[in-house]
Write a protein that holds these residues in place. Sequence first.
Motif, PDB file in Angstrom:
ATOM      1  N   MET A   1       0.568  -1.201  -0.005  1.00 36.85           N
ATOM      2  CA  MET A   1       0.292  -0.301   0.065  1.00 36.85           C
ATOM      3  C   MET A   1       1.256   1.478  -0.055  1.00 36.85           C
ATOM      4  O   MET A   1       1.675   1.476   0.478  1.00 36.85           O
ATOM      5  CB  MET A   1      -1.571  -0.384   1.195  1.00 36.85           C
ATOM      6  CG  MET A   1      -2.133   1.519   1.119  1.00 36.85           C
ATOM      7  SD  MET A   1      -2.749   0.781   2.068  1.00 36.85           S
ATOM      8  CE  MET A   1      -3.200  -0.577   2.408  1.00 36.85           C
ATOM      9  N   PRO A   2       0.415   2.664  -0.852  1.00 35.01           N
ATOM     10  CA  PRO A   2       1.493   4.028  -1.292  1.00 35.01           C
ATOM     11  C   PRO A   2       1.499   4.409   0.363  1.00 35.01           C
ATOM     12  O   PRO A   2       0.348   3.919   1.088  1.00 35.01           O
ATOM     13  CB  PRO A   2       0.896   4.045  -2.019  1.00 35.01           C
ATOM     14  CG  PRO A   2      -0.494   3.669  -2.194  1.00 35.01           C
ATOM     15  CD  PRO A   2      -0.431   2.171  -1.891  1.00 35.01           C
ATOM     16  N   SER A   3       2.126   5.005   0.490  1.00 29.74           N
ATOM     17  CA  SER A   3       2.318   5.419   1.907  1.00 29.74           C
ATOM     18  C   SER A   3       2.188   6.668   1.805  1.00 29.74           C
ATOM     19  O   SER A   3       1.485   7.711   0.840  1.00 29.74           O
ATOM     20  CB  SER A   3       3.661   6.299   2.375  1.00 29.74           C
ATOM     21  OG  SER A   3       4.716   6.751   1.138  1.00 29.74           O
ATOM     22  N   VAL A   4       1.807   8.447   2.863  1.00 29.27           N
ATOM     23  CA  VAL A   4       0.770   9.070   2.632  1.00 29.27           C
ATOM     24  C   VAL A   4       2.151   9.982   1.482  1.00 29.27           C
ATOM     25  O   VAL A   4       1.377  11.019   0.632  1.00 29.27           O
ATOM     26  CB  VAL A   4       0.779   9.972   4.014  1.00 29.27           C
ATOM     27  CG1 VAL A   4       0.537  11.674   3.391  1.00 29.27           C
ATOM     28  CG2 VAL A   4      -0.962   8.976   4.415  1.00 29.27           C
ATOM     29  N   ARG A   5       3.114  10.088   2.198  1.00 29.53           N
ATOM     30  CA  ARG A   5       4.366  11.064   1.383  1.00 29.53           C
ATOM     31  C   ARG A   5       4.391  10.654  -0.387  1.00 29.53           C
ATOM     32  O   ARG A   5       3.967  11.611  -1.171  1.00 29.53           O
ATOM     33  CB  ARG A   5       5.907  10.603   1.547  1.00 29.53           C
ATOM     34  CG  ARG A   5       6.959  11.827   0.474  1.00 29.53           C
ATOM     35  CD  ARG A   5       8.021  10.930   1.595  1.00 29.53           C
ATOM     36  NE  ARG A   5       8.233   9.390   2.126  1.00 29.53           N
ATOM     37  CZ  ARG A   5       8.704   9.155   2.925  1.00 29.53           C
ATOM     38  NH1 ARG A   5       8.689   9.644   4.037  1.00 29.53           N
ATOM     39  NH2 ARG A   5       9.053   8.234   3.090  1.00 29.53           N
ATOM     40  N   ARG A   6       4.250   9.201  -0.422  1.00 24.98           N
ATOM     41  CA  ARG A   6       3.631   8.713  -2.136  1.00 24.98           C
ATOM     42  C   ARG A   6       2.740   9.446  -2.856  1.00 24.98           C
ATOM     43  O   ARG A   6       2.977   9.957  -3.549  1.00 24.98           O
ATOM     44  CB  ARG A   6       4.102   7.383  -1.857  1.00 24.98           C
ATOM     45  CG  ARG A   6       4.322   7.017  -4.282  1.00 24.98           C
ATOM     46  CD  ARG A   6       3.864   5.382  -3.795  1.00 24.98           C
ATOM     47  NE  ARG A   6       3.679   4.950  -5.303  1.00 24.98           N
ATOM     48  CZ  ARG A   6       3.860   3.632  -5.443  1.00 24.98           C
ATOM     49  NH1 ARG A   6       3.398   2.948  -4.819  1.00 24.98           N
ATOM     50  NH2 ARG A   6       3.278   3.264  -6.907  1.00 24.98           N
ATOM     51  N   ILE A   7       1.160   8.980  -2.370  1.00 23.00           N
ATOM     52  CA  ILE A   7       0.058   9.741  -2.829  1.00 23.00           C
ATOM     53  C   ILE A   7       0.364  11.096  -3.035  1.00 23.00           C
ATOM     54  O   ILE A   7       0.476  12.085  -4.061  1.00 23.00           O
ATOM     55  CB  ILE A   7      -1.418   8.863  -2.125  1.00 23.00           C
ATOM     56  CG1 ILE A   7      -1.385   7.648  -1.715  1.00 23.00           C
ATOM     57  CG2 ILE A   7      -2.319   9.909  -1.993  1.00 23.00           C
ATOM     58  CD1 ILE A   7      -1.523   6.960  -3.369  1.00 23.00           C
ATOM     59  N   THR A   8       1.005  12.114  -1.438  1.00 21.71           N
ATOM     60  CA  THR A   8       0.577  13.194  -1.909  1.00 21.71           C
ATOM     61  C   THR A   8       1.685  13.967  -3.234  1.00 21.71           C
ATOM     62  O   THR A   8       1.972  14.159  -3.772  1.00 21.71           O
ATOM     63  CB  THR A   8       1.559  13.725  -0.701  1.00 21.71           C
ATOM     64  OG1 THR A   8       0.680  13.660   0.379  1.00 21.71           O
ATOM     65  CG2 THR A   8       1.705  15.563  -0.548  1.00 21.71           C
ATOM     66  N   HIS A   9       3.148  13.217  -3.038  1.00 20.93           N
ATOM     67  CA  HIS A   9       3.647  13.512  -4.253  1.00 20.93           C
ATOM     68  C   HIS A   9       3.500  13.499  -5.706  1.00 20.93           C
ATOM     69  O   HIS A   9       3.541  14.069  -6.477  1.00 20.93           O
ATOM     70  CB  HIS A   9       5.258  12.399  -4.004  1.00 20.93           C
ATOM     71  CG  HIS A   9       6.194  13.164  -3.394  1.00 20.93           C
ATOM     72  ND1 HIS A   9       7.189  12.469  -2.529  1.00 20.93           N
ATOM     73  CD2 HIS A   9       6.273  14.063  -2.499  1.00 20.93           C
ATOM     74  CE1 HIS A   9       7.951  13.294  -1.962  1.00 20.93           C
ATOM     75  NE2 HIS A   9       7.036  14.232  -1.287  1.00 20.93           N
ATOM     76  N   GLU A  10       2.402  12.435  -6.243  1.00 21.71           N
ATOM     77  CA  GLU A  10       1.853  11.606  -7.027  1.00 21.71           C
ATOM     78  C   GLU A  10       0.901  13.078  -7.261  1.00 21.71           C
ATOM     79  O   GLU A  10       0.177  13.354  -8.393  1.00 21.71           O
ATOM     80  CB  GLU A  10       1.455  10.341  -7.078  1.00 21.71           C
ATOM     81  CG  GLU A  10       1.136   9.959  -8.566  1.00 21.71           C
ATOM     82  CD  GLU A  10       0.128   8.873  -8.799  1.00 21.71           C
ATOM     83  OE1 GLU A  10      -0.664   8.250  -9.191  1.00 21.71           O
ATOM     84  OE2 GLU A  10       0.620   8.230  -7.882  1.00 21.71           O
ATOM     85  N   PHE A  11       0.388  13.206  -5.822  1.00 19.88           N
ATOM     86  CA  PHE A  11      -1.067  14.397  -6.465  1.00 19.88           C
ATOM     87  C   PHE A  11       0.021  15.193  -6.745  1.00 19.88           C
ATOM     88  O   PHE A  11      -1.240  16.839  -7.438  1.00 19.88           O
ATOM     89  CB  PHE A  11      -1.578  14.584  -5.265  1.00 19.88           C
ATOM     90  CG  PHE A  11      -2.360  15.620  -5.046  1.00 19.88           C
ATOM     91  CD1 PHE A  11      -3.679  15.725  -5.599  1.00 19.88           C
ATOM     92  CD2 PHE A  11      -2.317  16.670  -5.176  1.00 19.88           C
ATOM     93  CE1 PHE A  11      -5.209  16.494  -5.947  1.00 19.88           C
ATOM     94  CE2 PHE A  11      -3.520  17.684  -4.644  1.00 19.88           C
ATOM     95  CZ  PHE A  11      -4.799  17.541  -5.631  1.00 19.88           C
ATOM     96  N   LEU A  12       1.176  15.969  -6.281  1.00 22.12           N
ATOM     97  CA  LEU A  12       1.178  18.195  -6.174  1.00 22.12           C
ATOM     98  C   LEU A  12       1.970  17.364  -7.628  1.00 22.12           C
ATOM     99  O   LEU A  12       1.614  17.810  -8.922  1.00 22.12           O
ATOM    100  CB  LEU A  12       2.868  17.349  -5.480  1.00 22.12           C
ATOM    101  CG  LEU A  12       2.404  17.929  -3.990  1.00 22.12           C
ATOM    102  CD1 LEU A  12       3.340  17.965  -3.060  1.00 22.12           C
ATOM    103  CD2 LEU A  12       1.078  19.179  -3.741  1.00 22.12           C
ATOM    104  N   GLU A  13       2.560  16.460  -8.410  1.00 24.17           N
ATOM    105  CA  GLU A  13       3.075  15.684  -9.346  1.00 24.17           C
ATOM    106  C   GLU A  13       1.747  16.027 -10.945  1.00 24.17           C
ATOM    107  O   GLU A  13       2.361  16.970 -11.754  1.00 24.17           O
ATOM    108  CB  GLU A  13       3.595  14.668 -10.217  1.00 24.17           C
ATOM    109  CG  GLU A  13       4.578  14.444 -11.243  1.00 24.17           C
ATOM    110  CD  GLU A  13       5.647  13.064 -11.305  1.00 24.17           C
ATOM    111  OE1 GLU A  13       6.652  13.444 -11.694  1.00 24.17           O
ATOM    112  OE2 GLU A  13       5.034  11.891  -9.898  1.00 24.17           O
TER     113      GLU A  13
END
Length: 526
Positions: free
Chosen positions: A1-13
């Motif tokens: 399961m992706p981390s909060v950081r990974r989801i956040t980075h992808e959203f920002l991207e």
Amino acid sequence: MPSVRRITHEFLERRGLTTVFGNPGSNELPFLADLPDGFRYVLGLHEGAVVGMADGYAQATGRPVLVNLHAASGSGNAMGALTNAVAARTPLVVVAGQQVRPAIGPEANLSNVDAPSLMKPLVGWAAEPACAQDVPRALAQAVFEAELQRRPTYLSVPYDDWAVDAGDNASAVLDRQVQRAAVPGGEQARLLTEAVAAARRPVLVLGGDIDTAGLFDDAVRLAERLGGPVWAAPSLFRLPFPNRHPQFRGVLPAGIEPVSRAFEGHDLVLVLGAPVFRYHEYLPGRYLPEGTRLIQVTEDASAAARAPMGEALVADPGAVIDLLLKALGGPGTPTGEYRPVPAPLTAEGPRLHPEEVFAALRDELPGDTAYVVESTSTNSSWWRQMDLRRPGSYYFPAAGGLGFGLPGAVGVAMAQPDRPVVGVIGDGSANYGITALWTAAQQRLPLTVVLLRNGTYGALRWFGDLLGVPDAPGTDIPGLDFTRIAEGYGVAAQHVDGVEELRAVLSRSPDGPRLVQVDTALTTPS
């Protein structure tokens, strides 16, 4: 399961927020871990400069920008610069680190107690997520709120949240879209067009939001169709109209009585993209002359609600301009030729008059140069000499807070690498954002900074005379050599003594940042 950081980075991207302006502390490091390759972190050496650079960058690109600050101390350092971003309606998304959740209640060192309250009432929205899995959604809200309100937002995130599993629903935020349409309805459109068409002597007042929204040329077409005078709203931070156009009357004075006097003889004042009005010097009087009607069109609902007079329509000024152009018929024509520039004033002694400096800028630099100006005591000289005919030509600290000029110029230069950018900075202003020179050097920006050195806070001296305090202490700043300061930050610098030397320097295109120091005579803003 992706981390909060990974989801956040992808959203920002996905949202294009991949340029991050910041000055990190320990609480921010977990967020910055594993940044994707397409991200760019722009380091500023002080949080005020960080926000100023982000402000300039966001204004020049027209898009939200991510700012990364440190807990309470870094956020507090940034608040002065944030006032300019608020007044300019700049969509900054500020993300600050917070202590780990178990340490916040006991107020461990570097915890930000009641973090959202710290930034209020400056920001349009502020929060600290109640749990780690709400971080991606909360960040998305911060971005959408900044876009919708065109105002900075603030999110405090405990640093132990970033490594937590984001949860099954976290990816739902990645494809979200939030949009707003603000076109006047049928009855609203009819009433507005009838009022404008019926006016015998309309006057148009344009705010900085016109340039921000890319409506500079559209505003010219509307003005020429109406045929009446055009003013820029007081406390101007962006130029919404060519300043030597024959219909342009200048920037409205920032006082109640002189604004009312400017409207004498006009039956309709149409205000587009501006508050009504951002006064400064308290000069009381009637808000409007007898028999004058005012209609304000703005996307800023708060500005519409707080205005002390007139009618307001909360709508997209661009849609309203299109509506009026269609309703009023064919193209208009300007009432005369563009006004010529007068010969610059000169000063006695070895110092240059600021008008000589501005005439050199006008003559030696390309017509599409973008100027970031923070030399308040030379304001009247600036408008006498400059001939600005293109969108995005002028940026000024929107709330009057010093420290925007140098960082703002860095941000604009980063956003528009193919356009000449010049910072016109007073010696009193320069010290508030001087560390931005280091960032300019690190980024190798082709930025020119013209430093006007008169050894005093000129605008403050002028205000002292207005307020009957001519002998106030703390208005002189002798002994500053900005060429040595700039060189210490890695920026090429030189002092010029005369007009011809200045013109020769300006005629050469820079291949990196440069600072040109000029000693100037003391002048007043008006």
